[in-house]
Design a protein around this motif. Sequence first.
Motif, mmCIF file in Angstrom:
data_model
loop_
_atom_site.group_PDB
_atom_site.id
_atom_site.type_symbol
_atom_site.label_atom_id
_atom_site.label_comp_id
_atom_site.label_asym_id
_atom_site.label_seq_id
_atom_site.Cartn_x
_atom_site.Cartn_y
_atom_site.Cartn_z
ATOM 1 N N ARG A 76 0.559 -3.472 0.620
ATOM 2 C CA ARG A 76 -0.097 -2.167 0.654
ATOM 3 C C ARG A 76 0.095 -1.475 -0.689
ATOM 4 N NH1 ARG A 76 1.013 3.250 1.853
ATOM 5 N NH2 ARG A 76 3.244 2.820 2.167
ATOM 6 N N ILE A 77 -0.993 -1.225 -1.371
ATOM 7 C CA ILE A 77 -0.917 -0.593 -2.688
ATOM 8 C C ILE A 77 -0.517 0.880 -2.549
ATOM 9 C CG2 ILE A 77 -2.232 0.079 -4.742
ATOM 10 C CD1 ILE A 77 -3.931 -2.411 -4.371
ATOM 11 N N VAL A 78 0.518 1.282 -3.277
ATOM 12 C CA VAL A 78 0.964 2.675 -3.233
ATOM 13 C C VAL A 78 0.744 3.377 -4.578
ATOM 14 C CG1 VAL A 78 2.671 2.266 -1.426
ATOM 15 C CG2 VAL A 78 3.340 2.033 -3.830
ATOM 16 N N LYS A 79 0.523 2.588 -5.646
ATOM 17 C CA LYS A 79 0.270 3.214 -6.943
ATOM 18 C C LYS A 79 -0.550 2.278 -7.824
ATOM 19 C CE LYS A 79 2.417 5.639 -10.841
ATOM 20 N NZ LYS A 79 3.635 6.206 -11.427
ATOM 21 N N GLU A 80 -1.610 2.823 -8.405
ATOM 22 C CA GLU A 80 -2.399 2.101 -9.399
ATOM 23 C C GLU A 80 -2.198 2.759 -10.755
ATOM 24 O OE1 GLU A 80 -6.368 0.643 -7.938
ATOM 25 O OE2 GLU A 80 -6.044 2.246 -6.460
ATOM 26 N N ALA A 86 -1.216 -3.628 -13.696
ATOM 27 C CA ALA A 86 -0.400 -3.942 -12.522
ATOM 28 C C ALA A 86 -0.650 -2.897 -11.453
ATOM 29 C CB ALA A 86 1.076 -3.977 -12.890
ATOM 30 N N VAL A 87 -0.101 -3.150 -10.280
ATOM 31 C CA VAL A 87 -0.090 -2.183 -9.182
ATOM 32 C C VAL A 87 1.307 -2.204 -8.568
ATOM 33 C CG1 VAL A 87 -2.549 -2.312 -8.622
ATOM 34 C CG2 VAL A 87 -0.942 -3.931 -7.556
ATOM 35 N N THR A 88 1.672 -1.118 -7.909
ATOM 36 C CA THR A 88 2.921 -1.095 -7.156
ATOM 37 C C THR A 88 2.584 -1.093 -5.674
ATOM 38 O OG1 THR A 88 4.156 0.044 -8.891
ATOM 39 C CG2 THR A 88 5.029 0.197 -6.669
ATOM 40 N N VAL A 89 3.281 -1.959 -4.926
ATOM 41 C CA VAL A 89 2.955 -2.156 -3.517
ATOM 42 C C VAL A 89 4.227 -2.177 -2.684
ATOM 43 C CG1 VAL A 89 0.946 -3.540 -4.179
ATOM 44 C CG2 VAL A 89 3.089 -4.694 -3.599
ATOM 45 N N THR A 90 4.035 -2.051 -1.380
ATOM 46 C CA THR A 90 5.079 -2.357 -0.411
ATOM 47 C C THR A 90 4.592 -3.541 0.419
ATOM 48 O OG1 THR A 90 4.139 -0.754 1.143
ATOM 49 C CG2 THR A 90 5.925 0.011 -0.292
ATOM 50 N N GLY A 91 5.503 -4.103 1.209
ATOM 51 C CA GLY A 91 5.130 -5.265 2.004
ATOM 52 C C GLY A 91 5.401 -6.556 1.258
ATOM 53 N N ASN A 92 4.939 -7.658 1.820
ATOM 54 C CA ASN A 92 5.180 -8.971 1.221
ATOM 55 C C ASN A 92 4.275 -9.223 0.023
ATOM 56 O OD1 ASN A 92 7.147 -9.637 3.117
ATOM 57 N ND2 ASN A 92 5.644 -10.502 4.551
ATOM 58 N N VAL A 93 4.823 -9.900 -0.976
ATOM 59 C CA VAL A 93 4.053 -10.329 -2.142
ATOM 60 C C VAL A 93 4.406 -11.778 -2.448
ATOM 61 C CG1 VAL A 93 3.853 -8.028 -3.197
ATOM 62 C CG2 VAL A 93 5.852 -9.450 -3.707
ATOM 63 N N LYS A 94 3.483 -12.493 -3.107
ATOM 64 C CA LYS A 94 3.739 -13.889 -3.485
ATOM 65 C C LYS A 94 4.608 -13.967 -4.740
ATOM 66 C CE LYS A 94 -0.701 -14.743 -3.437
ATOM 67 N NZ LYS A 94 -2.010 -15.426 -3.587
#
Length: 384
Positions: A76-80, A86-94
């Motif tokens: 889930r993207i929380v900051k662009e 880049a983007v900052t997200v929460t949740g799982n990432v690869k």
Amino acid sequence: MKEYLALFVIIAVFLYLTYTIASLPGSDGLPGNGGYISDEVWYVTSARNILHDFFKTPANSPYYTTTLDCLTNESRIVKEYVNINAVTVTGNVKCYIRRGFPYPDKEGILSYYNFEHPPLAKYVIGLMEAIHDEPLFWRIPSMVLGAATLILVFLSARRVTGNLWALAATALMIFDNTFRAMSGIAMLDIYLAFFTALLVYLHLSGRLLGVGTALGLAASVKYSGVFPLFGLAYLYGRRGVWGFVAVFLMAMSVFTLVNMPIAGQLGIQRWVHEILAAISWHTTSRPPGPIASNPLDWLCMHNSFALYTSPDIYASGTPAYLVALVYALYKRDDVSILYLSTYGGYWLVYLLGNHTLYSFYTTHFSPLAHILIARLLSDIARRK
């Protein structure tokens, strides 16, 4: 016993005031939520990068700064960003570039280590990020060191005056707008103030190697931490060269030890190159930006650096700096010499060509100024 109760009250009031600063929301962090205050954008982020790249430890945070091709259906993207690819997200990432609180939107920030300054304070900030990477956690060490500096001012001033005037000078530090504000922000200068206050206390206690250790730790925070060295050379030089040699060698040993994690990975050649580049950077004026000032402005409380707006918080200092300077020129005792040496170091930098100095640098010598104020108050009281 009464003096310690009074000191406790002073510290409690001071911590409450610094907490009100440390709990400010900041900006350029989470959209619509907390973020960075002033130059935290450089120091907190470089600490996170050093933690990840030099100590191979990610920050403890639910946020990941990564690229779009590393996202999953659970991200889930929380900051662009505009200036970062880049983007900052929460949740799982690869995969991810950095784990930790969202970065400020500054070009090159994901690989910035702030080699303009030595790493000690960034180690401490990085440790807090490894525990929990949130704004208040970054600022806890500053609050603790601010309070500890007040205790050192009291102990040092008591050695040269007595309990009453030591308490008075310590209480006056609450009214130092710069020192109070910097004790609630995750920047470097409060660390510098603490180790400089420790140096003075150990000098007054006659602990030679302790003085060298404190000097080395101060220099490991900012290169301006070496400024008391000029005063120490004068004070110890009058008693024989070997005392100063011991202080100098201990300081160099501590500085080298603190820098080993950086030098070990960069290699000695590049590490030395970064130090020389930092010295060049510190003696050269920078492009226009925040309001710059010279060391005379600091004494007159002019051209103060804006640390925060709404509420407005300026590094506007205190008249104690000027009063202490005049008294130091008259008294010329050990604390006076160390104060003149530390303050004079900034004039040296200014004369070498760096005219973009900032008023929050006064945090460094505020403890020395207030120890002198205690001595001044004591002298005035004895003459009545």
